[in-house]
Design a protein around this motif. Structure first.
Motif, PDB file in Angstrom:
ATOM      1  N   ILE A  39     -85.228   8.688 -35.477  1.00  0.00           N
ATOM      2  CA  ILE A  39     -84.808   9.460 -36.639  1.00  0.00           C
ATOM      3  C   ILE A  39     -84.235   8.495 -37.676  1.00  0.00           C
ATOM      4  O   ILE A  39     -83.280   7.770 -37.396  1.00  0.00           O
ATOM      5  N   MET A  40     -84.851   8.492 -38.859  1.00  0.00           N
ATOM      6  CA  MET A  40     -84.381   7.579 -39.908  1.00  0.00           C
ATOM      7  C   MET A  40     -84.203   8.332 -41.222  1.00  0.00           C
ATOM      8  O   MET A  40     -85.084   9.044 -41.668  1.00  0.00           O
ATOM      9  N   CYS A  41     -83.039   8.141 -41.820  1.00  0.00           N
ATOM     10  CA  CYS A  41     -82.770   8.691 -43.138  1.00  0.00           C
ATOM     11  C   CYS A  41     -83.010   7.638 -44.204  1.00  0.00           C
ATOM     12  O   CYS A  41     -83.206   6.463 -43.906  1.00  0.00           O
ATOM     13  N   ASP A  42     -82.994   8.080 -45.443  1.00  0.00           N
ATOM     14  CA  ASP A  42     -83.179   7.180 -46.583  1.00  0.00           C
ATOM     15  C   ASP A  42     -81.834   7.043 -47.304  1.00  0.00           C
ATOM     16  O   ASP A  42     -81.341   8.005 -47.887  1.00  0.00           O
ATOM     17  N   ASP A  43     -81.243   5.868 -47.219  1.00  0.00           N
ATOM     18  CA  ASP A  43     -79.981   5.577 -47.910  1.00  0.00           C
ATOM     19  C   ASP A  43     -78.765   6.236 -47.267  1.00  0.00           C
ATOM     20  O   ASP A  43     -77.815   6.602 -47.975  1.00  0.00           O
ATOM     21  N   HIS A  44     -78.749   6.399 -45.954  1.00  0.00           N
ATOM     22  CA  HIS A  44     -77.571   6.977 -45.307  1.00  0.00           C
ATOM     23  C   HIS A  44     -76.583   5.865 -44.970  1.00  0.00           C
ATOM     24  O   HIS A  44     -76.796   5.079 -44.053  1.00  0.00           O
TER      25      HIS A  44
END
Length: 563
Positions: A39-44
């Motif tokens: 699971i990867m977020c963008d700019d967390h």
């Protein structure tokens, strides 16, 4: 034989024969290799995850991400090689540095002939899928199933394309984080259950412009978040790059685009038109109900703001507070998604044999140094969250303080699947760290390189090394158009890099920055917030020589061709 080595040996034996393993599994034998949920977020930013204990996250907790940390390992020193979305994603998928995989800048670049770890797992018998933000200008490679957003993606009613129909984007109704979660669970429901799976869940959130789901709009309206201690940093010891950036909350955060004060749109101002274009891209997608929820919060807030006639520091603080409020309200949906995915694993008896990873494509500035965005080699940008859970193999509630990097993710997943990484992969498997003990022969330093200039935020090109205590940064470049001429795509008509360059030029975005060639040095033990550049100061001669030697060695060993 210790537990870690026993696990590796078992996994390696299970993977012998690659496709033959899958054939055996299909014949009825159970494949014991772990499933992988990434699971990867963008700019967390890691300072916005309450498991890391920051002041912001205490006021806006992330209980489901924390739940993952409680059952796994929290990495305190995970870093990226290039703090920018597409380059970071290219490092992830290839296990290589930016200059090796070709993705140096935000848009064009990745060398799709390089092996992706996804295709290596696929060939070894894994069922592979990616859902959400892809953001690499090539069809997702090595995936049995993909359902990916159009470019950066939009928050409301976004466009997706799916397996076999790359580039054929169709709109779906709903909120991006919710849709990505639903499609991810749908894959889990309908996959071939005789195979182990790789599922990459790539959220758009919380990328700029920080649009929360309608149910979370205004969630933190009454919360006053503490200003970072470095918010009023004047960069007095830093070189030109810190002074000429366009990342300042006070000066560069857009009132229309970022703070959603649509009333300030001025059609006669080129910069305002650029800002308004970005905001309209979301507003025009909304359903009447979504727009009503948006208006019900932002219109009264904006009216109160406009009546206040804020200026100077009071205006900067207002911008900061409302930036953080929207950002954390956007994160709230991500945290809910993590909880839904963990619940699914537990409900379907998948939690024991699934390694779950939570991370971000890079760090982000939440007001530190007065900034938003990323790009710099300074800590808040280079530093990224990483949490890994793997019951029985990763020590519960443990923390790792050793230096790891996003180029290590691909080798780790291959290692877990019993697949040998290619010689081109420069990262290393994190599996030896899972036992929770210090690994003696682990790396003591990291290399970083940022190339994306001149473009958004005007952060100058730089490379450098970070050790456990020190950081040496080299800023370089001829300045704006001369730098653009050296880049691969920016001056080639028809490329996206060229279109963005011309678009920013038309809005008077550039400011005629000149050449730079200088170093900065930080003692992270004495100066963890990097306020005091000590390069050239008496007493630093020895450590400077050591770090210069390390930096030169990286450039030589990795065949870096620009610095």
């Amino acid at each position: 034989m210790n537990k870690t080595n026993l696990v590796l040996s078992t996994l390696a034996l299970a993977a012998v024969g690659g496709r033959a393993v899958a054939q055996t599994a299909n014949a009825g034998a159970e494949d014991q290799r772990p499933n992988i949920l990434y699971i990867m977020c963008d700019d967390h930013a890691m300072q916005c995850i309450s498991a890391y204990g920051s002041a912001i996250s205490k006021l806006a907790p992330t209980p489901n991400i924390d739940r993952l940390a409680q059952r796994g390992m929290l990495f305190n020193n995970c870093f990226v090689e290039n703090s920018l979305s597409a380059p970071s994603r290219a490092c992830l998928i290839t296990g290589q540095y930016s200059h090796q995989n070709g993705q140096r800048q935000l848009l064009e670049g990745i060398d799709a002939t390089q092996p992706f770890f996804s295709e290596m797992l696929h060939d070894a018998g894994y069922e592979t899928a990616i859902v959400g933000k892809w953001h690499l200008m090539t069809e997702p490679k090595g995936f049995d199933y993909y359902h990916v957003l159009d470019d950066q993606g939009k928050y409301y009613n976004p466009m997706f394309c799916s397996t076999g129909h790359y580039g054929e984007y169709k709109q779906e109704m709903g909120y991006a984080t919710t849709l990505v979660t639903e499609h991810s669970i749908d894959f889990l429901e309908h996959r071939d259950k005789s195979k182990p799976f790789l599922l990459m869940v790539h959220h758009k959130a919380p990328h700029r412009n920080w649009f929360p789901d309608v149910k979370n709009i205004g969630k933190y309206a009454d919360v006053n978040f503490p200003l970072p201690s470095t918010f009023w940093d004047d960069y007095s010891t830093r070189g030109a790059a810190a002074h000429t950036q366009k990342m300042s909350i006070a000066d560069d955060m857009e009132m229309v685009q970022d703070l959603k004060v649509i009333e300030l749109y001025d059609k006669n101002d080129p910069a305002s038109r650029l800002s308004y274009t970005s905001l309209r891209a979301e507003l025009d997608r909304m359903t009447p109900d979504q727009r009503k929820a948006w208006d019900n919060y932002y219109m009264p807030r904006n009216y109160k703001f406009l009546m206040g006639n804020l200026t100077g520091k009071a205006l900067a603080v207002w911008k900061y507070q409302n930036y953080i409020r929207d950002y954390m309200a956007t994160i709230a949906s991500v945290d809910e998604s993590v909880g839904q995915l963990l619940d699914y694993l537990e409900k379907n008896n998948l939690d024991k044999n699934t390694i779950v990873v939570y991370t971000s494509d890079q760090g982000f500035y939440m007001g530190e140094h007065g900034w938003f965005d990323k790009r710099f080699m300074y800590e808040e940008s280079m530093h990224t969250p990483l949490i890994i859970s793997y019951p029985g193999h990763v020590k519960e509630g443990s923390k790792c303080n050793q230096l790891v990097q996003n180029i290590d993710f691909a080798p780790t997943f291959l290692n877990l699947a019993g697949v040998k990484q290619t010689k081109k992969m420069t990262g290393r498997s994190l599996v030896p760290l899972f036992a929770g003990n210090a690994v003696k022969n682990w790396r003591k330093d990291l290399y970083y390189h940022y190339y994306d200039y001149p473009t958004f935020h005007l952060v100058r090109k730089h490379d450098g090394v970070r050790t456990e205590r020190y950081k040496l940064i080299h800023f370089y470049g001829k300045g704006e158009k001369e730098d653009a001429a050296q880049n691969k795509y920016q001056m080639i008509p028809g490329t996206r890099e060229n279109r963005v360059f011309n678009w920013l030029s038309s809005g008077n975005y550039f400011q005629n920055d000149g050449p730079v060639n200088y170093y900065e040095l930080y003692d992270l033990q004495a100066d963890p917030t990097e306020l005091n550049n000590i390069y050239g100061k008496p007493g630093t001669e020895k450590i400077t020589r050591q770090l210069m030697k390390t930096l030169v060695n990286y450039r030589k060993t990795l065949s870096v061709d620009e610095y």
